[in-house]
Enzyme design. Sequence first.
Site, short mmCIF file in Angstrom:
data_model
loop_
_atom_site.label_atom_id
_atom_site.label_comp_id
_atom_site.label_asym_id
_atom_site.label_seq_id
_atom_site.Cartn_x
_atom_site.Cartn_y
_atom_site.Cartn_z
N CYS A 190 -11.65 8.89 7.25
CA CYS A 190 -10.36 8.09 7.83
C CYS A 190 -9.42 9.48 6.98
O CYS A 190 -9.48 9.83 5.94
CB CYS A 190 -10.50 6.94 6.64
N CYS A 204 -6.52 8.87 3.15
CA CYS A 204 -6.99 9.60 1.90
C CYS A 204 -7.18 11.07 2.04
O CYS A 204 -8.27 11.23 2.90
CB CYS A 204 -7.39 8.52 0.85
N CYS A 246 -9.90 -1.71 2.56
CA CYS A 246 -9.08 -0.48 2.18
C CYS A 246 -8.48 -0.44 0.66
O CYS A 246 -7.67 -1.59 0.40
CB CYS A 246 -7.76 -0.43 2.98
N GLN A 250 10.20 0.53 -0.15
CA GLN A 250 9.20 1.17 -0.54
C GLN A 250 7.71 0.47 -0.74
O GLN A 250 7.52 -0.65 -0.63
CB GLN A 250 9.50 1.22 -2.07
N ASP A 252 18.95 8.43 -2.02
CA ASP A 252 17.60 8.51 -1.65
C ASP A 252 17.46 8.66 -0.45
O ASP A 252 17.15 7.62 0.54
CB ASP A 252 16.98 7.07 -2.23
N CYS A 311 11.04 11.60 -1.17
CA CYS A 311 9.75 11.78 -0.92
C CYS A 311 8.95 12.89 -0.39
O CYS A 311 8.15 13.16 -0.04
CB CYS A 311 9.38 10.56 0.22
#
Length: 412
Positions: free
Chosen positions: A66, A69, A144, A249, A344, A370
């Site tokens: 996957c 991650c 998950c 978020q 932001d 981000c």
Amino acid sequence: MTLKIARVAGQGDGVAETPGGPVFVPLTLPGETVRGEVRDGRMDGAVVVEASPDRVPPVSPQYGDCGGCSLQHWASKPYLDWKRDQVIAALARERIETGVEATVAVPVGTRRRLALHARRLEDGRVVLGFKARKSWRLVEVTTCPVADPRLVAAFPVLTKMAGAFLEHPKSAPTLHVTWTLDGLDVDVTGVERRSGGLSADRQMQAIRTAGEGDLARLSLAGETLMMARQPRVRFGPATVPLPAGGFLQAVPEAEDAMTSRAMAAVKGAKVVADLFCGAGTFTFPLATVARVIAADASAAGIAALKVGIGSAKGMKAIDAQARDLFRRPLTPFDLKACEAIVFDPPRAGAIEQTAQIAGTKASVVVGVSCNPQTFARDARVLIDAGFRLETVTPVDQFLWSSHVELVGVFRR
């Protein structure tokens, strides 16, 4: 080849330095010895000959295949230190030195938003999952550890519902799933609509399944198909209706960490601007202590924010406006009353708006980002205008990925 991993690069792959240049080796750690075949500067499927003492067992059964991650195999402290180092490196590229705090960690099982891809296999079975690493291939996901368990519990009904959106052979549906105060909100994108969209039968099938699964709302590219309850979220003292497909978020604990630092930075200001405000993530907490000028390009987000104003008592005035801050940034004249500014922006940063902030009389600016690279670029504009970057706090909102968020506080 047998190689020694020297470091972990910005995308999360281990890197071995060789006479022929760097070789990228996924799922490895600094100090490890690995063996495998190198092609085009990569060693996929490497065998770890000598493991790092910082290697830990991954917690996901899909890990390694996957693509969601890339760093589950790394112990918590060096992993969080690495994220801090990514922020320091991004700032250094713009010749910026400042205090960078320890990375704020988030707990496992707290992500309230997922983007799940749906595909129909050759045997006719519909599966949900995430894309494999550096591939369009779908990896089926049945659990998950990153996600809120309430999202995981909904996987079976989401899989059943996804089948309705695979009517057209060119459809590649993505289910944007969000847990709200009122239950599950699902917005579906990637459905082929040139031939008239979903048939009435398939649309009713999706709606029925959404009802059976007690979804709060089902929408198609922001257009509501079914709404049993208006999905709402809480920002500070306000309860706000979430627009279909709207931004939120991903992790409440990360949101709290960023909000609390913004609040501490602007303490004492009487008027604060909240730029790229969305539906009011920072606006409502800020309005408990100051008058707020809020702006965002999303008309739906601003409309939701305005509805939220009536849900809370004791707040200062909020002036909310829908405005594209890339094409029409707020000017120093527009911001003349502001003593503090919070911004932001999306991953692209806010260079146009930052140039205008530099010309204001604000003494405090809080940048939330981000993307450390675009944050550093914007920070350089503010520093050149006389601001000092006082501190930066990395926030690990996207657990076990290479992404890192941050909050930076500027003063002058």
